[in-house]
Write a protein that holds these residues in place. Structure first.
Motif, PDB file in Angstrom:
ATOM      1  N   ASP A  11       6.350   4.473   6.089  1.00 11.95           N
ATOM      2  CA  ASP A  11       5.418   3.744   5.236  1.00 11.95           C
ATOM      3  C   ASP A  11       3.970   4.049   5.611  1.00 11.95           C
ATOM      4  O   ASP A  11       3.093   4.138   4.743  1.00 11.95           O
ATOM      5  N   LEU A  12       3.742   4.223   6.925  1.00 11.73           N
ATOM      6  CA  LEU A  12       2.375   4.537   7.358  1.00 11.73           C
ATOM      7  C   LEU A  12       1.953   5.906   6.825  1.00 11.73           C
ATOM      8  O   LEU A  12       0.812   6.100   6.392  1.00 11.73           O
ATOM      9  N   ALA A  13       2.904   6.852   6.828  1.00 22.26           N
ATOM     10  CA  ALA A  13       2.606   8.177   6.282  1.00 22.26           C
ATOM     11  C   ALA A  13       2.283   8.067   4.797  1.00 22.26           C
ATOM     12  O   ALA A  13       1.353   8.708   4.291  1.00 22.26           O
ATOM     13  N   LEU A  14       3.041   7.227   4.100  1.00 22.79           N
ATOM     14  CA  LEU A  14       2.793   7.046   2.671  1.00 22.79           C
ATOM     15  C   LEU A  14       1.411   6.445   2.430  1.00 22.79           C
ATOM     16  O   LEU A  14       0.683   6.859   1.528  1.00 22.79           O
ATOM     17  N   ILE A  15       1.065   5.454   3.264  1.00 25.27           N
ATOM     18  CA  ILE A  15      -0.246   4.816   3.103  1.00 25.27           C
ATOM     19  C   ILE A  15      -1.355   5.856   3.229  1.00 25.27           C
ATOM     20  O   ILE A  15      -2.340   5.831   2.495  1.00 25.27           O
ATOM     21  N   ALA A  16      -1.162   6.804   4.148  1.00 26.62           N
ATOM     22  CA  ALA A  16      -2.176   7.838   4.337  1.00 26.62           C
ATOM     23  C   ALA A  16      -2.194   8.817   3.171  1.00 26.62           C
ATOM     24  O   ALA A  16      -3.247   9.346   2.801  1.00 26.62           O
ATOM     25  N   ALA A  17      -1.026   9.058   2.567  1.00 26.30           N
ATOM     26  CA  ALA A  17      -0.928  10.091   1.530  1.00 26.30           C
ATOM     27  C   ALA A  17      -1.808   9.782   0.326  1.00 26.30           C
ATOM     28  O   ALA A  17      -2.467  10.674  -0.225  1.00 26.30           O
ATOM     29  N   GLY A  18      -1.866   8.514  -0.086  1.00 27.88           N
ATOM     30  CA  GLY A  18      -2.644   8.145  -1.273  1.00 27.88           C
ATOM     31  C   GLY A  18      -4.103   8.534  -1.155  1.00 27.88           C
ATOM     32  O   GLY A  18      -4.606   9.351  -1.937  1.00 27.88           O
ATOM     33  N   PRO A  19      -4.811   7.997  -0.149  1.00 25.21           N
ATOM     34  CA  PRO A  19      -6.221   8.356   0.001  1.00 25.21           C
ATOM     35  C   PRO A  19      -6.434   9.850   0.226  1.00 25.21           C
ATOM     36  O   PRO A  19      -7.439  10.402  -0.218  1.00 25.21           O
ATOM     37  N   LEU A  20      -5.496  10.502   0.919  1.00 23.25           N
ATOM     38  CA  LEU A  20      -5.645  11.946   1.142  1.00 23.25           C
ATOM     39  C   LEU A  20      -5.671  12.690  -0.186  1.00 23.25           C
ATOM     40  O   LEU A  20      -6.531  13.543  -0.434  1.00 23.25           O
ATOM     41  N   VAL A  21      -4.717  12.377  -1.042  1.00 22.99           N
ATOM     42  CA  VAL A  21      -4.665  13.053  -2.337  1.00 22.99           C
ATOM     43  C   VAL A  21      -5.884  12.677  -3.176  1.00 22.99           C
ATOM     44  O   VAL A  21      -6.479  13.522  -3.858  1.00 22.99           O
ATOM     45  N   LEU A  22      -6.284  11.415  -3.092  1.00 24.47           N
ATOM     46  CA  LEU A  22      -7.480  10.980  -3.818  1.00 24.47           C
ATOM     47  C   LEU A  22      -8.687  11.825  -3.395  1.00 24.47           C
ATOM     48  O   LEU A  22      -9.444  12.329  -4.239  1.00 24.47           O
ATOM     49  N   LEU A  60      -7.165   2.384  -7.525  1.00 27.44           N
ATOM     50  CA  LEU A  60      -7.351   0.939  -7.361  1.00 27.44           C
ATOM     51  C   LEU A  60      -6.247   0.175  -8.079  1.00 27.44           C
ATOM     52  O   LEU A  60      -5.667  -0.775  -7.538  1.00 27.44           O
ATOM     53  N   ALA A  61      -5.956   0.598  -9.310  1.00 26.25           N
ATOM     54  CA  ALA A  61      -4.951  -0.101 -10.097  1.00 26.25           C
ATOM     55  C   ALA A  61      -3.577   0.011  -9.445  1.00 26.25           C
ATOM     56  O   ALA A  61      -2.810  -0.963  -9.411  1.00 26.25           O
ATOM     57  N   ALA A  62      -3.264   1.187  -8.903  1.00 22.43           N
ATOM     58  CA  ALA A  62      -1.959   1.368  -8.260  1.00 22.43           C
ATOM     59  C   ALA A  62      -1.835   0.424  -7.069  1.00 22.43           C
ATOM     60  O   ALA A  62      -0.789  -0.201  -6.859  1.00 22.43           O
ATOM     61  N   VAL A  63      -2.911   0.311  -6.296  1.00 17.64           N
ATOM     62  CA  VAL A  63      -2.893  -0.593  -5.149  1.00 17.64           C
ATOM     63  C   VAL A  63      -2.711  -2.036  -5.619  1.00 17.64           C
ATOM     64  O   VAL A  63      -1.868  -2.786  -5.122  1.00 17.64           O
ATOM     65  N   LEU A  64      -3.499  -2.377  -6.641  1.00 25.62           N
ATOM     66  CA  LEU A  64      -3.447  -3.742  -7.163  1.00 25.62           C
ATOM     67  C   LEU A  64      -2.046  -4.104  -7.656  1.00 25.62           C
ATOM     68  O   LEU A  64      -1.475  -5.141  -7.318  1.00 25.62           O
ATOM     69  N   ILE A  65      -1.474  -3.200  -8.445  1.00 19.24           N
ATOM     70  CA  ILE A  65      -0.159  -3.459  -9.032  1.00 19.24           C
ATOM     71  C   ILE A  65       0.907  -3.527  -7.945  1.00 19.24           C
ATOM     72  O   ILE A  65       1.784  -4.400  -7.960  1.00 19.24           O
ATOM     73  N   SER A  66       0.820  -2.617  -6.986  1.00 20.52           N
ATOM     74  CA  SER A  66       1.844  -2.599  -5.937  1.00 20.52           C
ATOM     75  C   SER A  66       1.762  -3.845  -5.080  1.00 20.52           C
ATOM     76  O   SER A  66       2.783  -4.416  -4.680  1.00 20.52           O
ATOM     77  N   LEU A  67       0.531  -4.281  -4.773  1.00 21.78           N
ATOM     78  CA  LEU A  67       0.391  -5.509  -3.994  1.00 21.78           C
ATOM     79  C   LEU A  67       0.937  -6.689  -4.775  1.00 21.78           C
ATOM     80  O   LEU A  67       1.642  -7.541  -4.236  1.00 21.78           O
ATOM     81  N   LEU A  68       0.605  -6.704  -6.054  1.00 21.93           N
ATOM     82  CA  LEU A  68       1.106  -7.789  -6.904  1.00 21.93           C
ATOM     83  C   LEU A  68       2.627  -7.811  -6.873  1.00 21.93           C
ATOM     84  O   LEU A  68       3.252  -8.867  -6.785  1.00 21.93           O
ATOM     85  N   LEU A 112       0.829  -1.204   0.000  1.00 23.36           N
ATOM     86  CA  LEU A 112       0.000   0.000   0.000  1.00 23.36           C
ATOM     87  C   LEU A 112       0.863   1.252   0.000  1.00 23.36           C
ATOM     88  O   LEU A 112       0.549   2.248  -0.659  1.00 23.36           O
ATOM     89  N   ALA A 113       1.980   1.191   0.742  1.00 26.08           N
ATOM     90  CA  ALA A 113       2.846   2.362   0.833  1.00 26.08           C
ATOM     91  C   ALA A 113       3.454   2.692  -0.522  1.00 26.08           C
ATOM     92  O   ALA A 113       3.494   3.853  -0.940  1.00 26.08           O
ATOM     93  N   SER A 114       3.887   1.669  -1.245  1.00 29.74           N
ATOM     94  CA  SER A 114       4.491   1.996  -2.544  1.00 29.74           C
ATOM     95  C   SER A 114       3.419   2.346  -3.571  1.00 29.74           C
ATOM     96  O   SER A 114       3.716   2.968  -4.590  1.00 29.74           O
ATOM     97  N   ALA A 115       2.170   1.969  -3.277  1.00 27.82           N
ATOM     98  CA  ALA A 115       1.096   2.334  -4.206  1.00 27.82           C
ATOM     99  C   ALA A 115       0.899   3.844  -4.259  1.00 27.82           C
ATOM    100  O   ALA A 115       0.523   4.395  -5.293  1.00 27.82           O
ATOM    101  N   SER A 116       1.182   4.524  -3.134  1.00 23.62           N
ATOM    102  CA  SER A 116       0.868   5.950  -3.059  1.00 23.62           C
ATOM    103  C   SER A 116       1.602   6.782  -4.098  1.00 23.62           C
ATOM    104  O   SER A 116       0.995   7.556  -4.830  1.00 23.62           O
ATOM    105  N   ALA A 117       2.931   6.617  -4.136  1.00 25.44           N
ATOM    106  CA  ALA A 117       3.714   7.409  -5.079  1.00 25.44           C
ATOM    107  C   ALA A 117       3.294   7.082  -6.504  1.00 25.44           C
ATOM    108  O   ALA A 117       3.143   7.977  -7.355  1.00 25.44           O
TER     109      ALA A 117
END
Lengths: 630, 233
Positions: free
Chosen positions: A145-156, A246-254, A12-17
């Motif tokens: 990483d926790l800050a990064l996880i928060a950043a994605g939804p915040l920007v969304l 969604l795709a960023a999360v999916l790809i990063s998890l993958l 999730l953290a790498s999904a944000s960037a």
């Protein structure tokens, strides 16, 4: 269990960037219809700017985040300059010119970054206050990483508010659907476009900046993120921000889980996921079909015509010159001309796909490199004779094109282009990662022609015959009924289907033919150099081909040849400079701005009035010229 | 106030309009009538700067419009209602109206949300629905309302009755009459003589890109020869 949880959070953290960068790309495309290839460069710049700003002003918790925002603003400024100076002049030009121009920007940014920050990878600064480690059921995980996880939804959420709660956002969404109508309601499109481009650039910059503590900054980030961003945007659906998330999360998890399962295959996994999603849902997870309804007037395209008498004379003269060339120049130039011939065949095959088929491929190097590798592998492992390998290579490349094309022709337009790029990246990563067979980055060496053809002179004539023969074959196909059908398919799929053309089959055949011809060029290449490296399949090589086609001009059939010559010359001249990418990038941008018809296109335009370059039209087809004379 | 003088227009290299002139004054509804492909939409798009005009003059309230970009022409007070509706399908009705919003204009009627919802009661109910889910008639109403949100000084209405059911066409006639009652001049493009005769004061007949007749609606209805030659199907 906790290992998987941490792995999940890390994904999730790498999904944000990735999401930040991809959403910017998606927004820009949605409104301006520009696929911004330089978006990866903006991401990279965000990281570099962030690095510098954190050092300069980044003391303390607030200073750090302030520095990241500053980096985003700086990248926004770069985006502003790119939009005002380059893209604004190109919105009415064919899409390809915008692509090539943004590709020029990539080159420029690479060298500017090299000059400004040096070649060393920069270790990212750590975020003050977030440097520690948190234990999740005993497994350690960086707090950042926790800050990064928060950043994605915040920007969304911020983007959602911007697009749904402000008039600017409403206008942007309206313009995504029907730009002309928005203008007719009194909205200044240029201003809207500039704003959108700056916003998208800032998002890319922010994405690059916030991943600094995790990934640092280096000069390979631009192409590295580019393919991933494309996958995210295409999987999520063009223009859909939630889809991109969604795709960023999916790809990063993958990616994060894939690394546990199949460490060498992460790149491949990502592209397989994309291929599967696109076959099931051609417009991506949340994308909507392209509305073909109200495009701005594209203007009339000149019809392709068989060569006229003067043009035939000209071609004959060029051929004669090529035949006597060995008498006129030394070995050095002969080798240079072999390079040109090989590239001309490669470029012509792409040009065929683009102009006659209307299929813009971003990954044509897969087949060029595919042919080269097919020949090299045959020689290395099966001790195949040179002549046979030369023959089998285009078949191998054609087979590869059949597999890739089967997926790609289901899509159209920009989705098609991105999928070809994705598959080319898969092909590249297979060759790159499967070192037991392909020798990976070290390449396959010692692939030489048979003794009779190993002299430069003989090989020159061989290359001449094969390349010119290939180009004439492609020309023949363009003016055969198959070519007419293909052009009909390009101009209107619905009408072509209505008169009984099997569109997908037609396009697949064209794709395979173009792939085989590129493979032939690749085989010639490998035997002329004696070695092949994964670079021949890489994205930059695909761009080289696009560049050659555009340098020559899309509308002109002899364009690719001129383009290949100009490209080889330019490359040869510039490579001696330390900052040759900068010079090449500037040249590309200048050429696109000055000669929107390409070099051959411009020549044809200016000389065509005085010379009979095209055959007289037969039948009653009314084209540009008759209308003008009427 | 709106005047088009001897314009020539091109699509790419194809010469579409030849020597087209027309005028529209305060408070009148003028119809540009002709068959499919006669040049009605091209004339309107020429005024909006969406089609290349190579010769002639276009002006509104004495200000030259030719060669200006579309958005500036719209801001000068020309309201454009396109054929085929062209609502923003993925925006709500309310958002479509907001997209059309422009500051009020001196000498032109001012439209607020509530005025428009009075004029188009259907839209008031559908306020928060996506425009793409509206019926054809409702979409046509929405495009007219969206244009009125710009507080225009005149309106170019391109084939509003095309493809709509007779009952919807009746509503559109009412709307046109109400807009006219506000003193807002309308240039209407239309194929249907009967529809045109219900709302128009004057008419221009266009055929293959040339104006073939101009006069009052009454004169056109009396002139069987012109009708036969240029309008009969």
């Amino acid at each position: 269990m906790s290992v998987y949880l941490v792995q999940f959070l890390s994904g999730l953290a790498s999904a944000s960037a990735l999401f930040l960068a991809a959403s910017g790309l998606s927004i820009i495309f949605g409104v301006t219809r520009v696929v911004n290839f330089a978006h990866g460069s903006f991401y990279m710049l965000g990281a570099f700017f962030g690095y510098t700003f954190v050092r300069e002003v980044g003391g303390g918790g607030i200073g750090f985040w302030f520095a990241l925002l500053l980096a985003a603003l700086a990248v926004g400024l770069v985006g502003l300059v790119v939009e005002l100076v380059i893209l604004r002049r190109l919105y009415k030009a064919p899409e390809l010119f915008q692509l090539i121009a943004t590709f020029g920007v990539i080159l420029i940014v690479q060298d500017v970054a090299l000059w400004a920050w040096g070649a060393e990878d920069l270790l990212g600064p750590r975020a003050p206050g977030l440097t520690g480690i948190v234990r999740i059921f005993g497994t350690p995980m960086p707090v950042y990483d926790l800050a990064l996880i928060a950043a994605g939804p915040l920007v969304l959420a911020a983007l959602w508010l911007l697009f749904n709660r402000t008039r600017w956002g409403i206008l942007v969404r309206a313009a995504t659907e029907d730009r002309e109508m928005v203008a007719a309601l009194g909205v200044n499109q240029s201003l809207l476009f500039t704003g959108v481009f700056v916003l998208g650039s800032m998002l890319a910059g922010l994405g690059g900046a916030i991943q600094l503590p995790k990934g640092g900054a280096d000069l390979l980030m631009d192409f590295g993120i580019l393919a991933e961003m494309f996958v995210v945007v295409v999987v999520g659906g063009m223009g859909s921000i939630l889809g991109a998330f969604l795709a960023a999360v999916l790809i990063s998890l993958l990616n994060t889980f894939g690394i546990l399962v199949w460490p060498d295959g992460t790149l491949v996994l990502m592209f397989i996921l994309m291929a599967v999603i696109l076959v099931v849902r051609p417009t991506g997870l949340l994308g909507r079909p392209e509305t073909a309804g109200h495009k701005a007037e594209a203007g009339f395209e000149t019809a392709l015509r068989p060569a006229g008498p003067h043009y035939k004379l000209f071609i004959a003269a060029v051929l004669a010159l090529l035949l006597v060339l060995p008498v006129l120049v030394g070995e050095f130039y002969l080798i240079l001309v072999i390079d040109i011939l090989v590239l001309a065949l490669f470029a012509t095959s792409l040009h065929f796909l683009m102009s006659t088929g209307g299929l813009v491929s971003f990954g044509h190097a897969a087949f060029y490199g595919g042919g080269a590798y097919a020949a090299a592998l045959l020689v290395t492992y099966a001790a195949t004779p040179f002549e046979l390998a030369l023959l089998l290579a285009p078949l191998g490349a054609g087979l590869l094109a059949l597999v890739i094309g089967w997926f790609c022709v289901r899509l159209s337009g920009v989705y098609f282009a991105m999928l070809t790029l994705a598959f080319a990246q898969v092909a590249w990563s297979i060759v790159f990662q499967w070192s037991d067979v392909t020798n990976g980055d070290d390449g396959l060496l010692g692939i030489w022609p048979s003794a009779w053809a190993s002299g430069t002179l003989v090989f020159y004539f061989l290359a001449l015959v094969i390349a010119v023969g290939g180009i004439f074959l492609i020309r023949r196909v363009i003016f055969a009924p198959f070519g007419y059908g293909l052009r009909a398919t390009r101009d209107s799929t619905l009408r072509a289907a209505a008169i009984g053309i099997d569109i997908k089959r037609q396009q697949l055949v064209a794709f395979v033919f173009a792939g085989a011809m590129a493979g032939l060029a690749g085989a010639l290449f490998v035997f002329s150099k004696g070695s092949v490296f994964p670079d021949e399949m890489s994205i930059p090589r695909s761009f080289d081909a696009l560049l050659m086609v555009l340098l020559g001009g899309v509308e002109s059939l002899s364009g690719p040849f001129v383009g290949a010559a100009a490209f080889t010359y330019l490359h040869d001249e510039l490579i001696t400079f330390e900052y040759w990418r900068l010079l090449l990038g500037l040249t590309i941008v200048a050429l696109v701005l000055l000669f929107p018809q390409g070099l051959a296109g411009a020549a044809k335009h200016y000389l065509g009035r005085y010379l009979k370059l095209e055959a007289e039209p037969t039948g009653a087809a009314v084209t540009k010229r008759e209308v003008r004379e009427a | 106030m709106l005047s088009v003088e001897k314009i020539h227009s091109y699509y790419g290299q194809a010469h579409i309009l030849t020597d087209v002139s027309l005028a529209l004054s305060t408070g009148e509804v003028v119809v540009l009538i002709g068959r499919n492909g006669a040049g009605k939409s091209t004339t309107i798009k020429s005024i909006m700067g969406m089609v290349k005009v190579t010769e002639g003059d276009i002006s509104f309230d004495g200000e030259a419009l030719r060669g200006e970009p579309t958005h500036r022409i719209a801001r000068r007070g020309i309201g454009y209602v396109p054929e085929e509706r062209r609502v923003f399908t993925r925006l709500t009705v309310q958002e479509n109206l907001e997209a059309g919003q422009q500051p009020p204009r001196e000498g032109a009627p001012r439209w607020r949300f509530d005025d428009l919802f009075d004029l188009f009661p259907n839209l008031a109910e559908a306020r928060h629905r996506l425009a793409g889910t509206l019926s054809g008639g409702e979409q046509q109403m929405l495009t007219i309302a969206r244009t009125l949100m710009g507080n225009p000084g005149c309106i170019l209405l391109d084939e509003p009755s095309e493809g709509l059911a007779p009952v919807v066409v009746e509503q559109i006639i009412k709307v046109i009459q109400q807009i006219k009652a506000q003193g807002l001049p309308i240039l209407l493009s239309e194929q249907n003589l009967y529809f045109a005769s219900l709302v128009s004061d004057r008419a221009y007949v266009i055929e293959t890109g040339r104006i073939r007749f101009s006069g009052t609606m009454h004169e056109l209805e009396e002139n069987a020869e012109i009708r036969q030659q240029y309008l009969a199907v």
